[in-house]
Design a protein around this motif. Sequence first.
Motif, PDB file in Angstrom:
ATOM      1  N   SER A 433       0.870  -1.171   0.000  1.00 38.45           N
ATOM      2  CA  SER A 433       0.000   0.000   0.000  1.00 38.45           C
ATOM      3  C   SER A 433       0.903   1.214   0.000  1.00 38.45           C
ATOM      4  CB  SER A 433      -0.907   0.018   1.234  1.00 38.45           C
ATOM      5  OG  SER A 433      -1.921  -0.952   1.130  1.00 38.45           O
ATOM      6  N   VAL A 434       0.675   2.113  -0.937  1.00 39.44           N
ATOM      7  CA  VAL A 434       1.524   3.300  -1.091  1.00 39.44           C
ATOM      8  C   VAL A 434       0.675   4.544  -0.911  1.00 39.44           C
ATOM      9  CG1 VAL A 434       3.037   4.581  -2.638  1.00 39.44           C
ATOM     10  CG2 VAL A 434       3.089   2.083  -2.640  1.00 39.44           C
ATOM     11  N   ILE A 435       1.101   5.422  -0.005  1.00 36.17           N
ATOM     12  CA  ILE A 435       0.385   6.673   0.242  1.00 36.17           C
ATOM     13  C   ILE A 435       1.090   7.783  -0.514  1.00 36.17           C
ATOM     14  CG2 ILE A 435      -0.252   8.380   1.975  1.00 36.17           C
ATOM     15  CD1 ILE A 435       0.044   4.740   2.927  1.00 36.17           C
ATOM     16  N   VAL A 436       0.334   8.488  -1.339  1.00 34.69           N
ATOM     17  CA  VAL A 436       0.866   9.522  -2.224  1.00 34.69           C
ATOM     18  C   VAL A 436       0.191  10.851  -1.901  1.00 34.69           C
ATOM     19  CG1 VAL A 436       1.128  10.280  -4.630  1.00 34.69           C
ATOM     20  CG2 VAL A 436       1.307   7.849  -4.052  1.00 34.69           C
ATOM     21  N   ILE A 437       0.997  11.918  -1.828  1.00 30.69           N
ATOM     22  CA  ILE A 437       0.480  13.276  -1.663  1.00 30.69           C
ATOM     23  C   ILE A 437       0.618  13.994  -3.000  1.00 30.69           C
ATOM     24  CG2 ILE A 437       0.620  15.417  -0.352  1.00 30.69           C
ATOM     25  CD1 ILE A 437      -0.045  12.950   1.351  1.00 30.69           C
ATOM     26  N   SER A 438      -0.469  14.615  -3.451  1.00 32.47           N
ATOM     27  CA  SER A 438      -0.485  15.221  -4.783  1.00 32.47           C
ATOM     28  C   SER A 438      -1.089  16.614  -4.734  1.00 32.47           C
ATOM     29  CB  SER A 438      -1.309  14.331  -5.734  1.00 32.47           C
ATOM     30  OG  SER A 438      -1.586  15.006  -6.943  1.00 32.47           O
ATOM     31  N   HIS A 439      -0.411  17.560  -5.356  1.00 30.96           N
ATOM     32  CA  HIS A 439      -0.909  18.931  -5.478  1.00 30.96           C
ATOM     33  C   HIS A 439      -1.017  19.276  -6.959  1.00 30.96           C
ATOM     34  CE1 HIS A 439      -1.643  23.086  -4.842  1.00 30.96           C
ATOM     35  NE2 HIS A 439      -0.403  23.536  -4.987  1.00 30.96           N
ATOM     36  N   ASN A 440      -2.233  19.621  -7.409  1.00 24.88           N
ATOM     37  CA  ASN A 440      -2.508  20.001  -8.807  1.00 24.88           C
ATOM     38  C   ASN A 440      -2.384  18.838  -9.788  1.00 24.88           C
ATOM     39  OD1 ASN A 440      -3.019  22.688  -8.140  1.00 24.88           O
ATOM     40  ND2 ASN A 440      -0.869  23.283  -8.368  1.00 24.88           N
ATOM     41  N   HIS A 441      -2.619  17.612  -9.327  1.00 22.85           N
ATOM     42  CA  HIS A 441      -2.659  16.452 -10.207  1.00 22.85           C
ATOM     43  C   HIS A 441      -3.866  15.591  -9.831  1.00 22.85           C
ATOM     44  CE1 HIS A 441       1.411  17.190 -11.758  1.00 22.85           C
ATOM     45  NE2 HIS A 441       1.797  17.368 -10.501  1.00 22.85           N
ATOM     46  N   ILE A 442      -4.464  14.948 -10.831  1.00 24.26           N
ATOM     47  CA  ILE A 442      -5.521  13.972 -10.587  1.00 24.26           C
ATOM     48  C   ILE A 442      -4.936  12.597 -10.893  1.00 24.26           C
ATOM     49  CG2 ILE A 442      -7.757  13.090 -11.351  1.00 24.26           C
ATOM     50  CD1 ILE A 442      -8.599  15.958 -11.898  1.00 24.26           C
ATOM     51  N   LEU A 443      -4.870  11.742  -9.889  1.00 27.05           N
ATOM     52  CA  LEU A 443      -4.239  10.426 -10.018  1.00 27.05           C
ATOM     53  C   LEU A 443      -5.287   9.330  -9.936  1.00 27.05           C
ATOM     54  CD1 LEU A 443      -1.216  10.988  -7.566  1.00 27.05           C
ATOM     55  CD2 LEU A 443      -1.328  11.493 -10.024  1.00 27.05           C
ATOM     56  N   ASP A 444      -5.380   8.535 -11.005  1.00 26.45           N
ATOM     57  CA  ASP A 444      -6.252   7.362 -11.012  1.00 26.45           C
ATOM     58  C   ASP A 444      -5.483   6.084 -10.743  1.00 26.45           C
ATOM     59  OD1 ASP A 444      -8.724   8.658 -11.646  1.00 26.45           O
ATOM     60  OD2 ASP A 444      -8.045   8.868 -13.708  1.00 26.45           O
ATOM     61  N   ASP A 445      -4.191   6.110 -11.072  1.00 26.33           N
ATOM     62  CA  ASP A 445      -3.341   4.928 -10.973  1.00 26.33           C
ATOM     63  C   ASP A 445      -1.993   5.382 -10.425  1.00 26.33           C
ATOM     64  OD1 ASP A 445      -1.367   2.837 -11.797  1.00 26.33           O
ATOM     65  OD2 ASP A 445      -3.105   1.955 -12.772  1.00 26.33           O
ATOM     66  N   LEU A 446      -1.285   4.479  -9.756  1.00 19.24           N
ATOM     67  CA  LEU A 446       0.013   4.832  -9.197  1.00 19.24           C
ATOM     68  C   LEU A 446       0.997   5.271 -10.282  1.00 19.24           C
ATOM     69  CD1 LEU A 446       1.572   5.071  -6.580  1.00 19.24           C
ATOM     70  CD2 LEU A 446       2.188   2.672  -6.781  1.00 19.24           C
ATOM     71  N   LYS A 447       0.865   4.708 -11.473  1.00 21.67           N
ATOM     72  CA  LYS A 447       1.791   5.071 -12.565  1.00 21.67           C
ATOM     73  C   LYS A 447       1.604   6.520 -12.994  1.00 21.67           C
ATOM     74  CE  LYS A 447      -1.185   3.315 -16.281  1.00 21.67           C
ATOM     75  NZ  LYS A 447      -1.639   4.634 -16.760  1.00 21.67           N
ATOM     76  N   ASP A 448       0.479   7.138 -12.611  1.00 23.12           N
ATOM     77  CA  ASP A 448       0.246   8.534 -12.990  1.00 23.12           C
ATOM     78  C   ASP A 448       1.174   9.496 -12.267  1.00 23.12           C
ATOM     79  OD1 ASP A 448      -1.819   7.670 -14.583  1.00 23.12           O
ATOM     80  OD2 ASP A 448      -3.393   8.069 -13.098  1.00 23.12           O
ATOM     81  N   ILE A 449       1.936   9.001 -11.280  1.00 21.86           N
ATOM     82  CA  ILE A 449       2.903   9.880 -10.611  1.00 21.86           C
ATOM     83  C   ILE A 449       4.121  10.139 -11.495  1.00 21.86           C
ATOM     84  CG2 ILE A 449       2.178   9.016  -8.362  1.00 21.86           C
ATOM     85  CD1 ILE A 449       4.877   7.563  -8.143  1.00 21.86           C
ATOM     86  N   LEU A 450       4.302   9.326 -12.522  1.00 19.78           N
ATOM     87  CA  LEU A 450       5.493   9.439 -13.373  1.00 19.78           C
ATOM     88  C   LEU A 450       5.312  10.512 -14.450  1.00 19.78           C
ATOM     89  CD1 LEU A 450       6.273   5.636 -13.904  1.00 19.78           C
ATOM     90  CD2 LEU A 450       7.259   7.200 -12.189  1.00 19.78           C
ATOM     91  N   VAL A 451       6.442  11.136 -14.815  1.00 22.53           N
ATOM     92  CA  VAL A 451       6.420  12.153 -15.879  1.00 22.53           C
ATOM     93  C   VAL A 451       6.088  11.475 -17.209  1.00 22.53           C
ATOM     94  CG1 VAL A 451       7.834  13.813 -17.146  1.00 22.53           C
ATOM     95  CG2 VAL A 451       8.089  13.578 -14.665  1.00 22.53           C
TER      96      VAL A 451
END
Length: 451
Positions: A433-451
């Motif tokens: 389980s991975v907890i991600v903090i995001s500002h100004n991004h909409i994440l549907d999948d963990l891979k969406d954190i990548l450029v």
Amino acid sequence: MKIVVIGDGKVGRTIVEHASKEGHEIVIIDKNPSVVEQLVNQYDVMGISGNGTIYDIQRSAGVDKADLVIAATSSDEVNILSCIVAKNLGAKDTMARVRNYEYNKQIHSMSKYLDITMTINPELEAANEIMNIINFPEAIRVDTFGEGRVDLVELYIPENSPLAGLTLSNIHNKYQVPVLVCTVQRGEEVFIPDGNFCLQAKDKIHISAKRSEVKTFLSKLGLIEEKIKNVLIIGGGKISLYLAERLLQNKYNVKIIEKDYQRCLELADLLPNASIILGDGSDQDLLLDEGITNIDAVVSLTNLDEENIIISMYASKQNAHKIITKINKTSLIGLVESLDMASVVSPKELTASTIISYIRAKSNTRGSNVQTLYKLVNNQVEALEFLVKENSKIVDIPLKDLSIKRNILIAAIVREGKVMIPSGNSVIKANDSVIVISHNHILDDLKDILV
């Protein structure tokens, strides 16, 4: 996804506001034609005026092809019936807002029997949120991930705090406690900080860690507060009832001020161990008579945001130890946040976060699903928990070697029940389980954190 929302109250409108921004096909059903027209124009969604329990109305809205139907009218029975009709028409999943206290104890068996995918109780969610804050009085807000293993805790940095003037890397070196500063709110600005970021007095920060580690960190800072014992609740509505029940079960002393005589009788019957006071909770003389100057926590839960704010401001002047305020109008939240240590709870926003989390998980059935989602800092930041799938692009690669977008932070990793605050050498594995903090991004999948 195609989503049909029945009911344009506070919760329904908030769901439409959030879901429409994420590109879903939204249809709203409401009895009031002018309300439907306003929502259609404001959010570019489709709308139908009519009774959401009627077969023909739902069919006109395309419920037979809907991925999700959310019934959020002011009536529990209408919501339940709307979901039954939607399921019979062919909707894949249904959600019903069910608030009745008497339904609460049987809601899970009722949902299963009626084939309702999920029920939502905003008042119960708000009571649970308030309970978390009361149990952790040093915090402004507490959100949990990893089945309660990880806390995301909001803290205020006062003028005399030893944190003021320290960079995040200096904090780690000085205190040697595995906590991670995830966000910093400074006035109207929000930062996802790196190790060189320098904290200032009056900042509000979110830190992630196991609760025991957060407590150790606060202890080293000299910020551990005495446990709250006496709680004064203003307003005797549904949230107050749910909250008082939990407080009494945990041996807190509870006093409720309610202006409606009949409601006082009901509360006295349901909560025999609480003190129920008939009166106006915004009356300063009454608050003084009931000992507001010696109360550990004041929780303002009337039906009027403005009244809750006034009560909270007065409680602050009387040096109340902990102030918790229910606010539904987002535009008013800043007034309460100006009280530094005051906590704001919004039932409609809590409900919307739960539903948006569900929608994102359903939208992404192949990738690493969203398990939990919280909106932070006036909805400017999201904290998400992902369950990592074996086919994820980021598995077994050190975090320092991943091209992660700006304003995104990996806050914690939970593996086989153990919590890890990650470093650059940490790797993510399947089933974490991975907890991600995001500002100004909409994440549907963990891979969406990548450029």
